[in-house]
Design a protein around this motif. Structure first.
Motif, PDB file in Angstrom:
ATOM      1  N   ASP A  55       0.830  -1.195   0.000  1.00 23.15           N
ATOM      2  CA  ASP A  55       0.000   0.000   0.000  1.00 23.15           C
ATOM      3  C   ASP A  55       0.872   1.255   0.000  1.00 23.15           C
ATOM      4  OD1 ASP A  55      -2.913   1.114   0.499  1.00 23.15           O
ATOM      5  OD2 ASP A  55      -1.583   2.195   1.867  1.00 23.15           O
TER       6      ASP A  55
ATOM      7  N   SER B  47      -5.152   5.688  -4.800  1.00 23.47           N
ATOM      8  CA  SER B  47      -5.281   5.422  -3.376  1.00 23.47           C
ATOM      9  C   SER B  47      -6.618   4.766  -3.046  1.00 23.47           C
ATOM     10  CB  SER B  47      -5.121   6.726  -2.592  1.00 23.47           C
ATOM     11  OG  SER B  47      -5.096   6.470  -1.217  1.00 23.47           O
TER      12      SER B  47
ATOM     13  N   MET C 251      -6.215   1.103  -3.881  1.00 23.78           N
ATOM     14  CA  MET C 251      -5.410   0.416  -2.865  1.00 23.78           C
ATOM     15  C   MET C 251      -6.168   0.277  -1.547  1.00 23.78           C
ATOM     16  SD  MET C 251      -2.827  -0.696  -4.322  1.00 23.78           S
ATOM     17  CE  MET C 251      -2.073  -1.401  -2.872  1.00 23.78           C
TER      18      MET C 251
ATOM     19  N   GLY D  56      -6.986  -3.132   0.144  1.00 27.57           N
ATOM     20  CA  GLY D  56      -6.552  -3.347   1.520  1.00 27.57           C
ATOM     21  C   GLY D  56      -7.683  -3.782   2.433  1.00 27.57           C
TER      22      GLY D  56
ATOM     23  N   TYR E  46      -7.258   1.565   6.359  1.00 27.48           N
ATOM     24  CA  TYR E  46      -7.715   1.518   4.968  1.00 27.48           C
ATOM     25  C   TYR E  46      -9.007   2.305   4.781  1.00 27.48           C
ATOM     26  CZ  TYR E  46      -4.160  -1.995   3.937  1.00 27.48           C
ATOM     27  OH  TYR E  46      -2.971  -2.646   3.760  1.00 27.48           O
TER      28      TYR E  46
END
Length: 192
Positions: free
Chosen positions: A57, A76, A79, A83, A121
């Motif tokens: 990450d 982001s 990810m 995550g 996350y």
């Protein structure tokens, strides 16, 4: 691409996390059976997986922040979703692998770790969605840089445990200092 204020941070972060991922692979290669082998090694596999998730990450977020254009929010977000899904899967795998058979303290620690990763996350996803294609908002870029630092710390601590380092326990260290050195028996002097 993020502004000049954060460019050097993300550049250094991408370089450092790349090296850490390499070291994690070295640590795994020293004891590959523990990480890729039979089911009795589930703890080691879970430590390696959570460390890799944190490092991956941090790497992708840092690299996306350095790309030309305003890609930080999209990259982001992807990810963060990955995550959340992988951490939920690791939680289920841990429960199936026997974490529930552990004493209360390790079970609580496992639940706290999974909860912390899910929380990180979730914060990343909310912040990424608020960037909305423009990385010029310094508040959300700062949030992402702080999250990258936290991912470093969590990944390093999981990797440390993977290689056999003890879990840091500040209170235990303070209340139970190192045991005293055992007394040495001095050999009797030679009478000659």
């Amino acid at each position: 691409m993020v502004g000049e204020n954060y460019h050097d941070f993300f550049l250094a972060s991408a370089s450092a996390v790349g090296a850490l991922i390499g070291l994690l692979f070295v640590a795994i290669s020293v004891t590959p059976k523990a990480v890729t082998g039979r089911s009795e090694h589930h703890k080691e596999r879970l430590k390696a997986a959570t460390a890799m998730s944190a490092f991956l990450d941090a790497l992708v977020v840092s690299m996306v922040a350095l790309m030309p254009g305003d890609n930080l929010g999209t990259g982001s977000s992807i990810m963060a979703i990955a995550g959340l899904l992988s951490t939920a899967a690791l939680g289920v795998i841990g429960l199936r692998a026997g974490v529930l058979r552990e004493p209360v303290r390790p079970l609580f620690r496992w639940a706290l770790l999974i909860g912390a990763f899910l929380g990180l996350y979730a914060v990343q996803l909310v912040s990424a969605l608020q960037i909305n294609g423009t990385a010029s908002d310094a508040t959300h870029v700062k949030t992402h840089s702080i999250l990258v630092i936290i991912m470093f710390v969590m990944g390093i601590s999981r990797a440390w445990e993977l290689v056999g380092g003890s879990s840091p326990r500040l209170i235990g260290t303070i209340t139970h200092p190192a045991p005293p050195e055992p007394a040495r028996d001095d050999p009797a002097p030679d009478p000659t």
